[in-house]
Design a protein around this motif. Sequence first.
Motif, short mmCIF file in Angstrom:
data_model
loop_
_atom_site.label_atom_id
_atom_site.label_comp_id
_atom_site.label_asym_id
_atom_site.label_seq_id
_atom_site.Cartn_x
_atom_site.Cartn_y
_atom_site.Cartn_z
N ASN A 101 -26.55 -11.00 10.79
CA ASN A 101 -26.31 -12.48 10.89
C ASN A 101 -27.55 -13.24 10.43
O ASN A 101 -27.34 -14.25 9.85
CB ASN A 101 -25.52 -12.96 12.08
CG ASN A 101 -24.14 -12.54 12.39
OD1 ASN A 101 -23.62 -12.14 11.28
ND2 ASN A 101 -23.68 -12.62 13.60
N ASN A 102 -28.56 -12.85 10.82
CA ASN A 102 -29.77 -13.62 10.90
C ASN A 102 -30.89 -12.81 10.24
O ASN A 102 -30.86 -11.65 9.93
CB ASN A 102 -30.42 -14.17 12.24
CG ASN A 102 -29.48 -14.87 13.01
OD1 ASN A 102 -28.87 -15.72 12.54
ND2 ASN A 102 -29.57 -14.56 14.12
N ASN A 123 -23.43 -9.28 16.23
CA ASN A 123 -24.69 -10.28 15.80
C ASN A 123 -25.22 -9.35 14.71
O ASN A 123 -26.52 -10.05 14.42
CB ASN A 123 -25.28 -10.61 17.02
CG ASN A 123 -26.14 -9.34 17.72
OD1 ASN A 123 -25.67 -8.30 17.61
ND2 ASN A 123 -27.22 -9.54 18.59
#
Length: 71
Positions: free
Chosen positions: A65-66, A62
């Motif tokens: 990703n953001n 993760n």
Amino acid sequence: MDISGVSAAGAVSAVLAQQQVYTQEQAGVSMLKKSLDMQSQNALTLIQSIPQASSTQGLPPNLGNNINTTA
């Protein structure tokens, strides 16, 4: 063209001088080519010595990703 005023020794001397200049030019071109080859090899060696970028293996899936746009 009138060549009656040209001596044989003068003509031979001129040809020999011209051959000497040609030989010197060929030696200069040869040295230039060798120098360029050496520079090319040195540049390639420097490029190959650059360390590779680190891998992202081992990082959480993760990660990255953001993007936090409210901070």
